[in-house]
Design an enzyme around this catalytic site. Structure first.
Site, short mmCIF file in Angstrom:
data_model
loop_
_atom_site.label_atom_id
_atom_site.label_comp_id
_atom_site.label_asym_id
_atom_site.label_seq_id
_atom_site.Cartn_x
_atom_site.Cartn_y
_atom_site.Cartn_z
N LYS A 152 0.85 -1.12 -0.03
CA LYS A 152 -0.17 0.01 0.00
C LYS A 152 0.81 1.27 -0.17
O LYS A 152 1.77 1.25 0.90
CB LYS A 152 -0.81 0.29 1.36
CG LYS A 152 -1.63 -0.96 1.86
CD LYS A 152 -2.54 -0.93 3.00
CE LYS A 152 -1.73 -0.79 4.30
NZ LYS A 152 -1.05 -2.14 4.66
N GLY A 258 -9.16 6.47 -5.24
CA GLY A 258 -8.38 7.18 -6.23
C GLY A 258 -6.98 6.16 -6.15
O GLY A 258 -7.18 5.15 -5.72
N CYS A 261 -4.04 2.37 -8.88
CA CYS A 261 -4.44 0.93 -8.97
C CYS A 261 -5.84 0.42 -9.17
O CYS A 261 -6.36 -0.29 -10.06
CB CYS A 261 -3.72 0.32 -7.88
SG CYS A 261 -1.91 0.18 -7.99
N ARG A 329 -2.42 10.45 -8.74
CA ARG A 329 -2.87 10.00 -9.70
C ARG A 329 -4.47 9.37 -9.35
O ARG A 329 -4.74 8.74 -8.28
CB ARG A 329 -2.06 8.31 -10.20
CG ARG A 329 -0.84 9.14 -10.61
CD ARG A 329 -0.10 7.49 -11.03
NE ARG A 329 0.59 7.07 -10.05
CZ ARG A 329 1.40 6.24 -10.15
NH1 ARG A 329 1.69 5.60 -11.09
NH2 ARG A 329 2.03 5.63 -9.05
N1 LIG Z 1 1.88 1.90 -6.90
C1 LIG Z 1 1.34 0.86 -6.14
O1 LIG Z 1 0.83 1.09 -5.15
C2 LIG Z 1 0.98 -0.52 -6.62
C3 LIG Z 1 0.95 -1.39 -5.66
C4 LIG Z 1 1.16 -2.81 -6.38
C5 LIG Z 1 1.18 -3.08 -7.64
N2 LIG Z 1 1.49 -2.09 -8.50
C6 LIG Z 1 1.68 -2.34 -9.86
O2 LIG Z 1 3.07 -2.42 -10.02
C7 LIG Z 1 3.21 -1.76 -11.42
C8 LIG Z 1 4.22 -0.52 -11.16
O3 LIG Z 1 3.46 0.50 -10.39
P1 LIG Z 1 4.25 1.59 -9.83
O4 LIG Z 1 3.32 2.51 -9.29
O5 LIG Z 1 5.48 1.33 -9.20
O6 LIG Z 1 4.77 2.59 -11.27
P2 LIG Z 1 5.42 3.92 -11.48
O7 LIG Z 1 4.82 4.58 -12.65
O8 LIG Z 1 5.37 4.51 -10.24
O9 LIG Z 1 6.93 3.66 -12.28
C9 LIG Z 1 7.24 2.57 -13.15
C10 LIG Z 1 8.74 3.06 -13.53
O10 LIG Z 1 9.02 2.10 -14.59
C11 LIG Z 1 10.12 2.92 -15.55
N3 LIG Z 1 10.02 1.87 -16.51
C12 LIG Z 1 9.09 2.03 -17.50
N4 LIG Z 1 9.60 1.05 -18.71
C13 LIG Z 1 10.75 0.76 -18.36
C14 LIG Z 1 11.78 -0.30 -18.97
N5 LIG Z 1 11.52 -0.64 -20.09
N6 LIG Z 1 12.92 -0.18 -18.24
C15 LIG Z 1 13.26 0.33 -17.11
N7 LIG Z 1 12.19 1.14 -16.47
C16 LIG Z 1 11.10 1.26 -16.96
C17 LIG Z 1 9.33 4.19 -15.39
O11 LIG Z 1 10.36 5.23 -15.81
C18 LIG Z 1 8.72 4.53 -14.13
O12 LIG Z 1 9.94 5.01 -13.29
C19 LIG Z 1 2.02 -1.48 -12.05
O13 LIG Z 1 1.58 -2.72 -12.73
C20 LIG Z 1 1.09 -1.39 -10.84
O14 LIG Z 1 -0.31 -1.57 -11.22
C21 LIG Z 1 1.59 -0.62 -7.99
#
Ligand SMILES: NC(=O)c1ccc[n+]([C@@H]2O[C@H](COP(=O)([O-])OP(=O)(O)OC[C@H]3O[C@@H](n4cnc5c(N)ncnc54)[C@H](O)[C@@H]3O)[C@@H](O)[C@H]2O)c1
Length: 437
Positions: A152, A258, A261, A329
């Site tokens: 979270k 919001g 996710c 977001r």
């Molecule tokens: N944010 C959350 O609370 C959360 C919780 C559980 C799961 N998730 C899932 O995890 C995933 C990531 O979420 P997030 O919030 O960490 O995303 P984010 O947008 O904060 O970060 C993604 C990062 O990946 C990088 N990136 C993109 N393509 C790349 C590549 N080819 N090589 C290297 N880096 C690359 C981007 O520059 C960015 O810094 C999503 O699928 C999301 O649904 C998110």
């Protein structure tokens, strides 16, 4: 163990720092060079309690490093985690572009057996696509696995270091053993690893988010019933939350969920149902109910002032999608701001950490105040959207002096309603009857 994490967002950075804390040798890779430079200076790209210290300590001890060059990182890694974004495509499906790009890059870089585990939230069947993308680029042996993340935001470090469970979807015993070994640091008290098929693991993540979102939308709809029949959603929340079959979490009526996710993942799940011709009516309804709920606070303010807010000033307390994060977001505050701007209001927002993000997004369309009482100064209404601790107990006497009109809209049912009414404020909560009724 030497490992690589691809993506340094909320999931990638917390995962990388967490594994380094367990003593592994971790390289985090991101295509965003500016972000990598920041991380190499131990500067955080976002606000997450406890993460700065975890990153700094592990980087200084040489267990955690940051690079843009994926090949350099992957060479010699026994596991590579994909933690890149999976945003909503135009049709609501999860856009797998970043995942597949990362998989191809990993395929080009591996130099011996390694496990490629997807942490990103991805639809059922993605592991097959990852496997095909990697296989097209390498002759080396590898295994794919699904290792969805349940952290979270706002409590992500704790969630990683002390998870309720770790889901491992894999069909290769060597991969399962390797992932178990990697997570050994969290298994001192109990074995919290659940091994299942890859497809089950992929679907478990969507099921978890859909279940949590369902609880919220259900309570929000019941809150609307409460308002009509004169019941109090807070009593109902406690009444059902004390039933051990239901439990007390995620039962708060409010301004709608919001974040990056819930909305995205529900839309992706609904899209999957459509593709499979399996009706997911509950999932569709949950998201629709939430879209409606996010407009409620704005409607409340607008109605109070008879439809137009020209010349009116509205203070907003809390801009992040939830407390303890600067992530905006899909934040309910954004919906509220757009609604109020559309009817002529002037907006002054305050948030302990998300102010710069809102400013970067909306520029001069709103003001961002340095503290909550400045945001309330001269306001015709004050709306609580995000229940940060510092915003839960307003100084009503101070607000009475600061505000031009005494209207409080409590989007989280945390402000002292009776005291507010006694002090001459108009008070609107969510699903709470007028006590005079
Ligand atoms: N944010 C959350 O609370 C959360 C919780 C559980 C799961 N998730 C899932 O995890 C995933 C990531 O979420 P997030 O919030 O960490 O995303 P984010 O947008 O904060 O970060 C993604 C990062 O990946 C990088 N990136 C993109 N393509 C790349 C590549 N080819 N090589 C290297 N880096 C690359 C981007 O520059 C960015 O810094 C999503 O699928 C999301 O649904 C998110």
């Amino acid at each position: 163990m030497r490992i690589t994490i691809v993506g340094t967002g909320y999931v990638g950075l917390v995962t990388g720092a967490g594994f380094a804390e367990f003593g592994h040798d971790v390289t985090c890779v991101d295509v965003d060079a500016k972000r990598v430079e920041m991380l190499n200076r131990y500067e955080m790209p976002f606000h997450e309690p406890g993460l700065h210290e975890l990153v700094r300590r592990n980087a200084m001890h040489g267990r955690l490093s940051f690079k843009t060059n994926l090949r350099e990182a992957v060479i010699g890694s026994l596991a590579v985690f994909i933690a890149v974004g999976t945003p909503s495509g135009e049709d609501g499906s999860a856009d797998l572009k970043y995942v597949i790009d990362a998989a191809r890059d990993i395929g080009r870089a591996i130099d011996g057996y390694c496990v490629i585990a997807t942490k990103s939230t991805v639809p059922v069947g993605t592991a097959d696509k990852v496997r095909a993308a990697v296989a097209a680029e390498t002759k080396h042996p590898f295994a794919v696995a699904s290792n969805p993340e349940f952290l979270k935001e706002g409590d992500a470090v704790n969630d990683f270091l002390k998870p309720a469970r770790v889901i491992v979807g894999a069909d290769d015993q060597r991969a399962i053993d390797l992932l178990r070994d990697l997570y050994r640091g969290i298994m001192r008290t109990t074995d919290r690893i659940q091994v299942m098929s890859i497809r089950s693991a992929e679907l478990t993540k969507y099921a978890a988010n859909a279940m949590l979102a369902t609880r919220i939308s259900f309570m929000n709809e019941l809150a609307a019933v409460c308002e009509v029949v004169g019941a109090d959603i807070e009593s109902i929340r406690k009444g059902i939350g004390s039933d051990p079959r239901i439990g007390p979490k995620f039962l708060f009526a409010g301004a709608g969920y919001g974040g990056s996710c819930f909305g995205k993942d529900l839309r992706a799940l609904a899209h999957l149902g459509k593709e499979l011709d399996v009706p997911l009516q509950v999932v569709n309804a949950v998201d629709r109910a939430n879209e409606r709920q996010k407009r409620l606070l704005g409607e409340r303010v607008t109605k109070h002032f008879g439809g137009r807010l020209d010349g009116k000033r509205v203070g907003i307390w809390g801009l992040a999608f939830k407390p303890e994060t600067d992530d905006i977001r899909e934040a309910p505050a954004l919906t509220l701001i757009e609604q109020l701007l559309a009817v002529g209001a002037q907006i002054v927002g305050y948030d302990p950490v998300a102010g710069p993000n809102i400013k970067a997004l909306l520029g001069d369309r709103i003001e961002v105040a340095p503290d909550p009482y400045t945001a309330a100064q001269g306001a015709d209404a004050l709306v609580l959207v995000t229940e940060w601790h510092e915003l839960r107990q307003p100084d009503l006497a101070r607000l009475a002096v600061a505000m031009r009109t005494k209207v409080l809209v409590d989007g989280r049912n945390v402000w002292p309603r009776d005291e507010a009414l006694a002090a001459g404020f108009a008070y609107y909560g969510i699903g709470r009857p007028d006590p005079g009724r």
